[in-house]
Write a protein that holds these residues in place. Structure first.
Motif, PDB file in Angstrom:
ATOM      1  N   ASN A   1      49.737  28.418  34.204  1.00  0.00           N
ATOM      2  CA  ASN A   1      50.354  27.770  33.052  1.00  0.00           C
ATOM      3  C   ASN A   1      51.019  28.786  32.127  1.00  0.00           C
ATOM      4  N   VAL A   2      50.462  29.980  32.033  1.00  0.00           N
ATOM      5  CA  VAL A   2      51.113  31.039  31.262  1.00  0.00           C
ATOM      6  C   VAL A   2      52.465  31.379  31.883  1.00  0.00           C
ATOM      7  N   GLN A   3      52.475  31.545  33.194  1.00  0.00           N
ATOM      8  CA  GLN A   3      53.718  31.874  33.889  1.00  0.00           C
ATOM      9  C   GLN A   3      54.783  30.799  33.677  1.00  0.00           C
TER      10      GLN A   3
ATOM     11  N   VAL B   1      35.652  37.421  33.393  1.00  0.00           N
ATOM     12  CA  VAL B   1      37.091  37.503  33.695  1.00  0.00           C
ATOM     13  C   VAL B   1      37.293  38.085  35.087  1.00  0.00           C
ATOM     14  N   ASN B   2      37.930  37.294  35.945  1.00  0.00           N
ATOM     15  CA  ASN B   2      38.195  37.689  37.320  1.00  0.00           C
ATOM     16  C   ASN B   2      39.690  37.564  37.582  1.00  0.00           C
ATOM     17  N   LEU B   3      40.241  38.515  38.338  1.00  0.00           N
ATOM     18  CA  LEU B   3      41.670  38.515  38.607  1.00  0.00           C
ATOM     19  C   LEU B   3      41.942  38.668  40.102  1.00  0.00           C
ATOM     20  N   SER B   4      42.992  37.998  40.552  1.00  0.00           N
ATOM     21  CA  SER B   4      43.463  38.150  41.923  1.00  0.00           C
ATOM     22  C   SER B   4      44.764  38.952  41.911  1.00  0.00           C
TER      23      SER B   4
ATOM     24  N   ALA C   1      50.087  40.041  39.330  1.00  0.00           N
ATOM     25  CA  ALA C   1      51.547  39.949  39.401  1.00  0.00           C
ATOM     26  C   ALA C   1      52.098  39.160  38.219  1.00  0.00           C
ATOM     27  N   ILE C   2      51.440  38.061  37.868  1.00  0.00           N
ATOM     28  CA  ILE C   2      51.873  37.269  36.707  1.00  0.00           C
ATOM     29  C   ILE C   2      51.758  38.093  35.438  1.00  0.00           C
TER      30      ILE C   2
ATOM     31  N   VAL D   1      54.398  39.252  32.488  1.00  0.00           N
ATOM     32  CA  VAL D   1      54.168  38.957  31.072  1.00  0.00           C
ATOM     33  C   VAL D   1      54.239  40.235  30.247  1.00  0.00           C
ATOM     34  N   GLU D   2      53.611  41.273  30.744  1.00  0.00           N
ATOM     35  CA  GLU D   2      53.618  42.554  30.049  1.00  0.00           C
ATOM     36  C   GLU D   2      55.027  43.133  29.984  1.00  0.00           C
ATOM     37  N   ALA D   3      55.792  42.980  31.067  1.00  0.00           N
ATOM     38  CA  ALA D   3      57.169  43.478  31.098  1.00  0.00           C
ATOM     39  C   ALA D   3      58.059  42.762  30.091  1.00  0.00           C
TER      40      ALA D   3
END
Length: 308
Positions: free
Chosen positions: A235-237, A267-270, A275-276, A280-282
């Motif tokens: 949803n952020v993407q 907090v877990n990340l794939s 990549a998302i 967002v950071e970029a």
């Protein structure tokens, strides 16, 4: 590993354990102790003692009511074993609240969290219930013209839950909370459920990602301090693709669905998540991880360093 023991009259404890497993996927640390009408209290006490003796790292014992036999048994053995705390008036919200933190917090801290969440879960909807806000109304509200300050944007799969209401909302001081979720925006019943969970005086809007992106780009977000909540990074993407931009994005609760790896408590990340977040950071957003206000978090770069 700390344990949770739910000790109640009848099958109430079994039902609670089943509901918790549905909501969290966890259940190995939960024991349901039932006291039926035909049970002998001596047998029940023996089962209770067996569970307490097996809880090497301690236990939270949830009972249904003060003065009942499960409560009396739990209090009877506490001076002898001293490795557990008793919380009465068990409801689903309080147990779910502590599940993620069993191995991070002390029994005293967990007990306090449980009590706070359990009390917050009690509401008289006969007095508070208001008409359901439709998606069209939510979109119209999102177009209110005024000065908007996004004081907190958080990714948390539980959305508007105890910690957000009692802790983060005090820091963000929102006049409006916007839950950005495409699926939830179509569910009018759940919209009302989340609206009823809001702090007093705070408006809750559930809006799809396209609407929030449009509102941001055209400066028609609600006036005042706004808190944004996202269930997941998808949803952020979508919101970013629709035009949303944030100064900071907080990751506060992302469960492991089998494809992710833990980078911080809760907090877990794939690889797909990373990549998302890279995108967002970029786009100029500072991404960081912080679960609760009173504990320090880590940066996104530090989180990536923990991935294999």
């Amino acid at each position: 590993m700390k344990q949770i023991i739910i000790a109640t009259h009848g099958q109430y404890s079994v039902g609670l354990k089943d509901a918790i497993e549905v909501l969290t996927g966890a259940g190995d640390q939960i024991t349901a102790l039932t006291l039926r009408r035909e049970d002998h209290i001596e047998d029940y006490e023996a089962r209770f003692v067996e569970e307490i003796e097996g809880a090497e790292e301690g236990a939270l014992v949830f009972v249904d009511m003060i003065g009942g036999s499960p409560y009396n048994v739990a209090m009877k053995y506490q001076p002898q074993y001293k490795n557990y705390q008793v919380i009465s008036g068990v409801n689903l919200a309080m147990v779910v609240e502590v599940m993620e933190f069993l191995d991070q917090k002390s029994l005293s801290e967990l007990s306090h969290m449980a009590k706070e969440a359990g009390q917050k879960a009690i509401e008289d909807f006969g007095e508070r219930l208001e008409p359901v806000v439709s998606l069209a109304q939510a979109e119209e509200t999102a177009r209110q013209v005024g000065v908007t300050q996004i004081t907190l944007a958080r990714v948390d799969h539980r959305l508007l839950h105890g910690q957000v209401v009692t802790k983060w909302s005090k820091i963000a001081n929102p006049t409006a909370i916007i839950i950005v979720d495409d699926a939830l925006a179509q569910d009018e019943y759940m919209i009302e459920v989340y609206r009823s969970s809001a702090p007093t005086g705070v408006e809750v809007i559930v809006a799809p990602t396209e609407v929030i992106g449009y509102a941001y780009e055209h400066q028609t977000m609600p006036k005042g301090n706004v808190m944004l909540l996202f269930r997941d990074l998808v949803n952020v993407q979508r919101a970013y693709e629709a035009g949303l931009r944030l100064e900071r994005l907080q990751l506060g609760g992302i469960p492991n669905d089998g494809t992710k790896q833990m980078v911080f408590q809760a907090v877990n990340l794939s690889e797909a998540d990373v990549a998302i977040l890279n995108l967002v950071e970029a786009a100029g957003t500072e991404v960081y991880i912080q679960v609760v206000p009173e504990e320090a978090g880590i940066t996104f770069q530090e989180a990536k360093g923990k991935l294999n």
